[in-house]
Each structure stands twice: as structure tokens, then as C-alpha cells.
Motif scaffolding. Structure first.
Motif, PDB file in Angstrom:
ATOM      1  N   SER A  11      26.904  46.891 -77.361  1.00 44.01           N
ATOM      2  CA  SER A  11      25.720  46.803 -76.497  1.00 44.01           C
ATOM      3  C   SER A  11      25.704  45.467 -75.762  1.00 44.01           C
ATOM      4  N   TYR A  12      26.045  44.404 -76.481  1.00 39.61           N
ATOM      5  CA  TYR A  12      26.066  43.084 -75.850  1.00 39.61           C
ATOM      6  C   TYR A  12      27.089  43.056 -74.713  1.00 39.61           C
ATOM      7  N   LEU A  13      28.287  43.547 -75.005  1.00 36.19           N
ATOM      8  CA  LEU A  13      29.344  43.531 -73.988  1.00 36.19           C
ATOM      9  C   LEU A  13      28.973  44.403 -72.795  1.00 36.19           C
ATOM     10  N   ASN A  14      28.386  45.580 -73.098  1.00 34.47           N
ATOM     11  CA  ASN A  14      28.001  46.475 -72.007  1.00 34.47           C
ATOM     12  C   ASN A  14      26.814  45.933 -71.216  1.00 34.47           C
ATOM     13  N   HIS A  15      25.951  45.192 -71.931  1.00 35.43           N
ATOM     14  CA  HIS A  15      24.824  44.575 -71.227  1.00 35.43           C
ATOM     15  C   HIS A  15      25.353  43.601 -70.160  1.00 35.43           C
ATOM     16  N   LEU A  16      26.367  42.829 -70.519  1.00 32.75           N
ATOM     17  CA  LEU A  16      26.965  41.903 -69.543  1.00 32.75           C
ATOM     18  C   LEU A  16      27.484  42.670 -68.325  1.00 32.75           C
ATOM     19  N   LYS A  17      28.132  43.807 -68.608  1.00 24.91           N
ATOM     20  CA  LYS A  17      28.694  44.610 -67.508  1.00 24.91           C
ATOM     21  C   LYS A  17      27.583  45.180 -66.627  1.00 24.91           C
ATOM     22  N   MET A  18      26.493  45.623 -67.293  1.00 22.85           N
ATOM     23  CA  MET A  18      25.382  46.202 -66.526  1.00 22.85           C
ATOM     24  C   MET A  18      24.765  45.159 -65.595  1.00 22.85           C
ATOM     25  N   GLU A  19      24.619  43.938 -66.128  1.00 20.93           N
ATOM     26  CA  GLU A  19      24.025  42.885 -65.302  1.00 20.93           C
ATOM     27  C   GLU A  19      24.950  42.537 -64.132  1.00 20.93           C
ATOM     28  N   ALA A  20      26.251  42.566 -64.398  1.00 25.44           N
ATOM     29  CA  ALA A  20      27.216  42.255 -63.337  1.00 25.44           C
ATOM     30  C   ALA A  20      27.220  43.375 -62.279  1.00 25.44           C
ATOM     31  N   ARG A  21      26.901  44.580 -62.719  1.00 29.22           N
ATOM     32  CA  ARG A  21      26.943  45.734 -61.821  1.00 29.22           C
ATOM     33  C   ARG A  21      25.755  45.748 -60.853  1.00 29.22           C
ATOM     34  N   GLN A  22      24.616  45.207 -61.285  1.00 30.54           N
ATOM     35  CA  GLN A  22      23.403  45.310 -60.482  1.00 30.54           C
ATOM     36  C   GLN A  22      23.590  44.766 -59.062  1.00 30.54           C
ATOM     37  N   PRO A  23      24.083  43.515 -58.886  1.00 34.53           N
ATOM     38  CA  PRO A  23      24.262  43.023 -57.504  1.00 34.53           C
ATOM     39  C   PRO A  23      25.317  43.799 -56.718  1.00 34.53           C
ATOM     40  N   VAL A  24      26.304  44.340 -57.430  1.00 36.13           N
ATOM     41  CA  VAL A  24      27.347  45.118 -56.739  1.00 36.13           C
ATOM     42  C   VAL A  24      26.731  46.401 -56.180  1.00 36.13           C
ATOM     43  N   LEU A  25      25.904  47.043 -57.011  1.00 34.65           N
ATOM     44  CA  LEU A  25      25.226  48.268 -56.569  1.00 34.65           C
ATOM     45  C   LEU A  25      24.256  47.961 -55.420  1.00 34.65           C
ATOM     46  N   SER A  26      23.560  46.838 -55.543  1.00 33.65           N
ATOM     47  CA  SER A  26      22.613  46.438 -54.498  1.00 33.65           C
ATOM     48  C   SER A  26      23.340  46.279 -53.160  1.00 33.65           C
ATOM     49  N   GLU A  27      24.496  45.661 -53.219  1.00 28.90           N
ATOM     50  CA  GLU A  27      25.326  45.465 -52.020  1.00 28.90           C
ATOM     51  C   GLU A  27      25.797  46.818 -51.479  1.00 28.90           C
ATOM     52  N   ASP A  28      26.254  47.654 -52.390  1.00 26.70           N
ATOM     53  CA  ASP A  28      26.735  48.991 -52.025  1.00 26.70           C
ATOM     54  C   ASP A  28      25.602  49.795 -51.364  1.00 26.70           C
ATOM     55  N   PHE A  29      24.407  49.719 -51.953  1.00 26.62           N
ATOM     56  CA  PHE A  29      23.263  50.465 -51.430  1.00 26.62           C
ATOM     57  C   PHE A  29      22.804  49.945 -50.066  1.00 26.62           C
ATOM     58  N   SER A  30      23.125  48.699 -49.751  1.00 27.44           N
ATOM     59  CA  SER A  30      22.727  48.163 -48.450  1.00 27.44           C
ATOM     60  C   SER A  30      23.404  48.907 -47.304  1.00 27.44           C
ATOM     61  N   SER A  31      24.515  49.583 -47.615  1.00 25.81           N
ATOM     62  CA  SER A  31      25.157  50.381 -46.562  1.00 25.81           C
ATOM     63  C   SER A  31      25.067  51.879 -46.871  1.00 25.81           C
ATOM     64  N   TYR A  32      24.200  52.248 -47.835  1.00 24.85           N
ATOM     65  CA  TYR A  32      24.043  53.667 -48.178  1.00 24.85           C
ATOM     66  C   TYR A  32      23.402  54.412 -47.006  1.00 24.85           C
ATOM     67  N   ARG A  33      23.864  55.631 -46.756  1.00 25.35           N
ATOM     68  CA  ARG A  33      23.481  56.324 -45.519  1.00 25.35           C
ATOM     69  C   ARG A  33      21.982  56.597 -45.355  1.00 25.35           C
ATOM     70  N   TYR A  34      21.254  56.753 -46.453  1.00 29.55           N
ATOM     71  CA  TYR A  34      19.825  57.043 -46.297  1.00 29.55           C
ATOM     72  C   TYR A  34      18.932  55.804 -46.367  1.00 29.55           C
ATOM     73  N   ASN A  35      19.522  54.630 -46.616  1.00 27.30           N
ATOM     74  CA  ASN A  35      18.750  53.391 -46.460  1.00 27.30           C
ATOM     75  C   ASN A  35      18.951  52.950 -45.016  1.00 27.30           C
ATOM     76  N   SER A  36      17.853  52.775 -44.284  1.00 23.37           N
ATOM     77  CA  SER A  36      18.069  52.521 -42.863  1.00 23.37           C
ATOM     78  C   SER A  36      17.077  51.534 -42.263  1.00 23.37           C
ATOM     79  N   LEU A  37      17.482  50.953 -41.144  1.00 27.55           N
ATOM     80  CA  LEU A  37      16.629  50.084 -40.332  1.00 27.55           C
ATOM     81  C   LEU A  37      16.537  50.681 -38.945  1.00 27.55           C
TER      82      LEU A  37
END
Lengths: 195, 595
Positions: free
Chosen positions: B198-224
């Protein structure tokens, strides 16, 4: 854009009627959106279906003062939905009232006639349908929704012809109910034309 | 490509089928139910089940996802509370096959106990959340959700709301179905949760959050869209209302549409905020997008005023509408609108709360208990289902109602506080299987005096008649061994169990009195099918010569088929199911059957 409100009491078949309108409009290449009341309110409560037909439709809900037509499955429910009606909109309403248990318990003495009188004095284009002869002719009280749909189509409110709705009924309803519902649809249409 | 008129829930189901989903599980709950029903109806060879509850549903799907299947789990928002235990841990383990957990929120609420916001569960469990704004979008977005799930090996939440679930729209269906070749289960320590993992996976989850946020910034249904010094941020159905309001008001501003509220698409949000003076956030339930924007303004020292629920510019309870959104937008953009004034002379309208159907066996069961307890101190704890409607007058037989399965345990707490009262717990058959059983064991174990009333109508009625373990039917069309509630109770150690037909009022009442006299937990099972699954009996009618107009039938039973007619009563033949209890209640024998 054509906006339509179907207002009734849970169990009267508003959802099917709205679906048949939407399906027929879609078959004519129109864009449609609807919003339905499904769930707890269906048990004898107020139900409202919103149907919107047009090109670009954002909201599934019809805004207030925007409905071209209100199909009232019950007199009081038509009145309740009246704030949705456009100035020049049309109301098609069943004459038959449904008295809720709360009315009998509280002795509020609800009468549909009072609601119909209110509609007569507040709606420029009003068609009241006496559904009892249609029920008698069709041998069922479960055809109210289709009879009202027939009346609305005959009144020309959706830009959909009676024949087009007939085709949708033939395609979408179970085989054993088609004949009865076509009969109700035509009877409703005939009543509306007489009005 | 083929156009079809689909309900949002049907679109979600067909979108999942198109995406190659292999296992679908869930528990019925408005407004989510039709998703799983549609998968079963249009089944191209998928395994689909109504699980006994949402926790089981999520766990069954987890097993299949560990083996590489694409899986979907469906439930309503409060269902996720029940499934939150596996959810929180599964977030740490992750999945191999894509897993989409569809959780339908119900702003209003229209058919729910709470107005909770499932987007918070995404934040809490650190899982991606997808928020569709229309049926046609939901059809495609659920495919995206599966792809993100597999790309990041994590379950994802898919959160439609009632107006998306229960609205119909024209959806363009694709014929081709995505093929998933599941690898099968490969043994690996990564599938068993331990503190170190759980500890090791928690580290991975936290590392994943900004990556997903970046990925979602170009997601097709998020728009300006748009430009200006003012901006509106919105998501879900509120985005549709916003577009409608702007189109009606001919208003223009910058628009930020958020389809993935978590992880928040920060880069895109910053692009939105840059150069703005003011932002109005239009969303339902909680201020999730609003708080993210307030946070970003603080983090990046942006001088932008964020308005929304926190500043009381948007209502903080109930659902939005075109009117409420138009009003907020008109004030924000300073475009005047003429508000619709309510008609002043509208006549008093009849109050029409939902009620138990005419012929509903629950009415008879409640009445029998009420008669048995006349003049005695008794508390009636209810539960979730059609029978919650037993609260309405004249029955007035639901003193407490909390959540699925809670009636049985609340009655036990009431007994500890008021041992002199008879404490009743009412529960339906499907709810009994869902979360009722542990409460029964609790009462047996702790020797608590309660009377358990099982309202067994052989179906899950409120949500539209789904099968359950007591019906012996499955969603794969198979017939399974029916689980008998009486035998379950017996096995759990309940000593006094009686099964009654509730339409026999006198005997039912006597059975309840007897049950109330016992020590410990005793049960009365009222068994009679829901009118929607049973054939109606011949209708009853009132002999107007015998009817004295006392209206006792109305005052005692509140059946919607009995109406006042001048000074007497009449039975509406189109509503009557011939249940006979009005005839049993009438002191003048004025009500009779078909003969």
C-alpha cells in the motif's frame, strides 16, 4: 425548435407518449432531446416529460414560457405545467380528473372542472378531450396517452403527421397492442378535429 | 453508423458494449438501473449480473478485471457508500482490464436519500472521474473511460446525473465492437494488499495524479471557448444549461467545460484563468470545480474573483435548471432578463405525493401491523424501497428510515433506549438480501427484542422489478435455486418465524400480535407478489345502497382506487386490483367482489 410538455400522474403512460413523439421526429431527420420522470414519483405522483425537437438543442428541460404545446393527461396537471406554456401555445387536455388520496383525506374537494374552467379563461388555444367514449370504443382505459397523442398530431402541433406516428406505433409497440392503440390514436385525432 | 433514440442509461450501456466490456455487475438504484438492464437486453455474449449489493458487484468485477477483462459496475450514488470499502483498497491495487464504475448522482434529490457528490469519491480515492453532459457524449465518453483505465491501470469513476441518465437523445451508434483479449489471471503478489505494498502503491498514485492532470488538459471533452474578461466554468448537465442560457441571452464570455473534474486539468484551467477578472462556476451538488479554481488562483497568485456556490451566486442544494442558470448568467454578464412571474390567480392544485399503488400488498401488511398494535407503544422502523411510502397518511407507518438495511438495526437501538415499546423493523425482500442479513444476526447474537416484518413481494419493485436471489431468475436468463427468506432466518437462529398472506387482515394481525409477545427477535414474513408482477384479481365495487358514506375505507387505507363520489365512495375500476382489503375494512359490508 418545438418544445412540448407532457404532464400527468404516474402510471398514465407519459413516458411512452413522449418517446413516440421523439422517435417519430427523429425518423424525420430531426434532432430530439427529452427528459423523463422515472423512479419514486412514478407511484401516483406528478410526472412531467419534456420533449424538444429542433436543430441545436442544449438542455433536455424545456425552459419556462417556452412550450409550444402542453399535453395534459389530467386537468390539474395541465394547470400545474402552465408556466411552461408560450403566450401563443396550445394546451390539449384530458377532461377526466384523478383525485389523489390526499384530497379525500383532507377534504379539499378537488374537481377537474374547476381546472378546466381556469384553462378556458387563461389559454388561447385549448382542446379538451373527452376520453370516456375513446376508452369505451377501445375497450381499455390504458390508451389515454395514445389518444392524446392523436389529438396533438391532428392539431398539427409537432410538425408530425398522424400517418407518421402510426408508422412509429407499428414499429415500436408490441404486436398485440398495435391495433388497439391505432384505434385510440385515430379516435383522439377525430375528437381534436371536431373541437 | 446507425442513429437510435436512446435514454442516457441505454447509451452508456451500448457505449460499454462497443468498448468490449466482458463482465457487468451492479445493484439497481434510480437513476442508474437501466444501464445494466440494457446490457442484459442487448447482450452480445457478455457476463452480466445483478449482484446482491454494490460491494459484491464491485468485488466480482474486480476479480474479472484482475484477469484482464474489461468490466463495468453500475449503481446509484448511495450505492458507492456500500461499495466504498472495496473501492478504497482497489484504488491501491489497481486493475489489469479496464474498469469503469458508473455511479449515477441525483441532484434534487429526485429519487434518493442524499445529494452527495460522487466527484468527492474520486478525490478521496484518488481515481479519475468522467462527467458526461448528454447521452450521445456519454456513449463515446465511456469508451474513453475504459482506455484511460487501462492506460493507468486504475479503476475510473463515470458520474452521470439524473438528467443525463433519464433523458433521451439521438445517438449515432458505431457497429464495430472493440475486441478485448483477456490474458487471464496471472499470479502475482501485486493482487494481495499489504501495508508495504500500500505504501509503495500510494507513492505511485501520488506520482500519477499530476500526469493524469496533464493528460486530461488535452482530453477531447475538456474544452475552452470564447474570449473576454469574464469566464464561466461548468460541467455535466449544467454545461448544457449554460450553453442554453448563453444562447438565449446572446451572451459571450470565455467558457471552460470540465469533463474530468478529477484529477483537475490544471494546465487547461490556467489557460482559462489567464486574463480573466471574474469567473462564475456553474455546477450541481458540491462546489468541486469552484474549489479547484480557487485553489489554482491561490497557488498561482492569480487576481481572479471566483464566484459560485461558495459565494452564494449558485444555489447550494437542489438541481439547477435553465431558469436558475439563466438568472445567474444574466447577473454575471449584466444582461437583463425578464424573470417569469408566477401566475397569481392559479387555483389551489391537488397535492399529489407518490403513494403505494392500489392493490399493493404492503398496504395490507402495514394495516395489519397497525391494527395489531392499536393502543400499544410501538415504533415502526422502515427501510429503502416502495414500502418507504408507507409513511404517508393514513397509514403513517414509517417512523424511521435511514439507509439500506438500517431499519433492522435502528429498531435494536430503539429497543435499548425504550425497552417498553414494541420495536418493529420493516424490510423488503431485495433489501433483506442486500444488507438486511447482518442486522438479523446482530439481533440474534445480542438477544434483542424486535419484531422483524419482511415485506416479500417477490421482486425489487421501486426500481422497476429486477430479479434477486429470492426470485430464482438471473440476468443471464438462467433459473437458479430460489433462496427462501424463511430458511435464511431459521439458519440465522430466529426462533419464531411465521409466513402470512397480508390480504388476510385478521389472521395477519393475529400473527403480528403473537410475534410481539415473544422474547428475542421474531419474524413475520408477509408474502404476496407486487401488482406489477401478479395477475390482477376481479375488481371490487361499492354497493351504493349499503354505503353510508362514512369513508372509513379511505381514512383507514388511503387506497388510490377509492374515491369520494358525492356523499359516498366509489372504486375506480381502472385502478382496482381486487386485493379485497377495503371489503374487509368496511363495517357495512358495502364493498364486494366481482360477484
Amino acid at each position: 425548435m418545438i418544445n412540448c410538455i407532457l404532464a400527468g400522474v404516474g402510471g398514465q403512460g407519459t413516458v411512452l407518449a413522449s418517446k413516440l413523439i421523439a422517435q417519430t421526429a427523429m425518423g424525420k431527420g430531426k434532432n430530439v432531446r427529452t427528459a423523463e420522470t422515472i423512479g419514486m414519483a412514478q407511484r401516483g405522483g406528478c410526472v412531467v416529460s419534456h420533449v424538444r425537437i429542433g436543430e441545436e438543442i442544449h438542455s433536455p428541460l424545456v425552459p419556462l414560457r417556452s412550450a409550444d404545446v402542453i399535453i395534459g393527461f389530467e386537468p390539474a396537471e395541465a394547470v400545474r405545467s402552465l408556466p411552461y406554456l408560450k403566450e401563443e401555445g396550445i394546451v390539449i387536455v384530458s377532461q377526466k380528473d384523478i383525485k389523489p388520496v390526499t384530497d379525500s383525506l383532507a377534504n379539499t374537494n378537488y374537481e377537474g372542472t374547476e381546472m378546466l374552467d381556469y384553462l378556458k379563461s387563461h389559454v388561447k388555444r385549448l382542446i379538451i378531450i373527452d376520453v370516456e367514449p375513446i376508452f369505451a370504443a377501445c375497450g381499455s382505459t390504458r390508451v389515454l396517452n395514445i389518444a392524446l397523442l392523436g389529438a396533438a398530431a391532428a392539431a398539427g402541433v409537432f410538425d408530425i403527421s398522424l400517418a407518421e406516428i402510426e408508422r412509429t406505433i407499428e414499429h415500436k409497440l408490441p404486436q398485440q397492442f398495435i391495433a388497439m392503440n391505432l384505434k385510440a390514436l385515430r379516435a383522439g385525432a377525430k375528437t381534436a378535429i371536431k373541437e | 453508423m446507425a442513429l437510435e433514440l436512446l435514454m442516457g442509461n441505454q447509451a452508456i450501456a451500448l457505449g460499454a458494449i462497443r468498448s468490449g466490456v466482458g463482465v457487468v455487475t451492479g445493484y439497481p438504484g434510480t437513476p442508474s438501473t437501466e444501464i445494466l438492464e440494457t446490457v442484459a437486453k442487448r447482450n452480445p455474449g457478455i457476463y452480466v449480473e445483478w449482484s446482491v449489493n454494490e460491494k459484491s458487484a464491485l468485488e466480482v468485477a474486480s476479480g474479472a478485471a484482475f484477469a484482464g477483462f474489461r468490466t463495468m459496475v453500475t449503481m446509484k450514488q448511495v450505492g458507492l457508500n456500500v461499495a466504498s470499502d472495496p473501492l478504497m483498497s482497489l484504488a491501491y491495487l489497481g486493475v489489469k482490464g479496464g474498469m469503469v464504475i458508473v455511479v449515477a448522482d441525483d441532484p434534487g434529490p429526485i429519487s434518493s436519500q442524499t445529494e452527495q457528490d460522487t466527484r468527492h469519491f474520486g478525490i478521496f480515492a484518488k481515481l479519475p472521474v468522467f462527467d458526461p453532459s448528454s447521452p450521445e457524449e456519454a456513449y463515446l465518453m465511456i469508451g474513453d473511460a475504459f482506455e484511460y483505465s487501462e492506460k493507468y491501470n486504475t479503476p475510473v469513476l463515470f458520474r452521470p446525473t439524473t438528467r443525463v441518465c433519464h433523458g433521451y437523445a439521438t445517438v449515432d451508434l458505431e457497429e464495430k465492437r472493440f475486441e478485448v483479449k483477456a490474458e487471464g489471471f496471472i499470479k502475482d503478489p501485486k493482487w494481495a494488499i499489504f501495508p508495504r505494498l500500500s505504501y509503495l502503491n500510494h507513492l505511485k498514485m501520488e506520482a500519477r495524479q499530476p500526469v493524469l492532470s496533464e493528460d486530461f488538459s488535452s482530453y477531447r471533452y475538456n474544452s475552452l471557448q470564447g474570449s473576454g474578461k469574464k469566464g464561466i466554468a461548468s460541467g455535466g448537465i449544467s454545461y448544457a444549461y449554460t450553453c442554453e442560457a448563453l444562447s438565449n441571452l446572446k451572451g459571450e464570455c470565455k467558457i471552460f467545460r470540465v469533463a474530468t473534474p478529477h484529477p483537475f486539468p490544471e494546465k487547461l484551467a490556467l489557460e482559462f484563468l489567464t486574463g480573466l477578472d471574474e469567473v462564475l462556476v456553474i455546477e450541481e451538488l458540491d462546489p468541486v470545480i469552484e474549489k479547484e479554481l480557487v485553489y489554482l488562483c491561490g497557488k498561482h497568485h492569480l487576481p481572479v474573483r471566483i464566484m459560485g456556490k461558495l459565494t452564494k451566486h449558485i444555489q447550494n442544494a437542489g438541481e439547477n435548471s435553465v431558469e436558475s442558470v439563466s438568472k445567474a448568467v444574466s447577473e454575471f454578464l449584466r444582461i437583463p432578463i425578464h424573470p417569469v412571474k408566477p401566475s397569481e390567480d392559479m387555483p389551489a392544485l391537488p397535492v399529489r405525493p407518490p403513494v403505494l399503488c392500489a392493490g399493493c400488498p404492503h398496504r395490507a401488511s402495514f394495516y395489519a401491523v397497525k391494527q395489531a398494535m392499536k393502543g400499544r407503544k410501538a415504533v415502526f422502523s422502515g427501510d429503502i424501497g416502495c414500502y418507504t411510502l408507507g409513511n404517508a397518511k393514513p397509514l403513517d407507518m414509517v417512523d424511521t428510515c435511514l439507509c439500506m438495511g438500517a431499519g433492522i438495526t435502528i429498531a435494536q437501538g430503539l429497543h435499548r433506549a425504550e425497552p417498553d415499546a414494541v420495536n418493529f423493523a420493516f424490510i423488503g425482500d431485495s433489501t433483506f438480501f442486500h444488507t438486511g442479513i447482518p442486522g438479523v444476526i446482530n439481533a440474534v447474537y445480542n438477544e434483542t427484542d424486535i419484531v422483524l416484518i419482511i415485506l416479500d413481494n417477490s421482486t425489487t419493485a421501486m426500481t422497476g422489478h429486477q430479479p434477486h436471489p429470492g426470485t430464482g431468475k438471473t440476468m443471464m436468463g438462467n433459473i437458479s435455486e430460489k433462496i427462501k427468506i424463511s430458511e435464511v432466518l431459521k439458519a440465522l437462529g430466529v426462533k419464531h418465524i411465521t409466513t402470512m398472506n397480508p390480504f388476510n387482515l385478521q389472521d395477519s394481525s393475529a400473527a403480528v400480535e403473537e410475534a410481539a409477545a415473544n422474547k428475542g427477535i421474531s419474524a413475520v414474513i408477509f408474502k404476496s407478489p407486487c401488482i406489477a408482477v401478479a395477475d390482477p384479481a376481479p375488481v371490487f365495487s361499492v354497493d351504493s345502497d349499503k354505503c353510508t358514506g362514512c369513508k372509513l375505507c379511505i381514512k383507514e387505507l388511503g387506497c388510490p382506487a377509492i374515491v369520494k363520489d358525492n356523499n359516498k365512495v366509489r372504486i375506480d375500476a381502472s385502478l382496482c386490483y381486487g386485493c379485497s382489503i377495503c371489503a374487509q375494512v368496511c363495517p357495512f359490508k358495502a364493498i364486494g367482489g366481482a360477484n
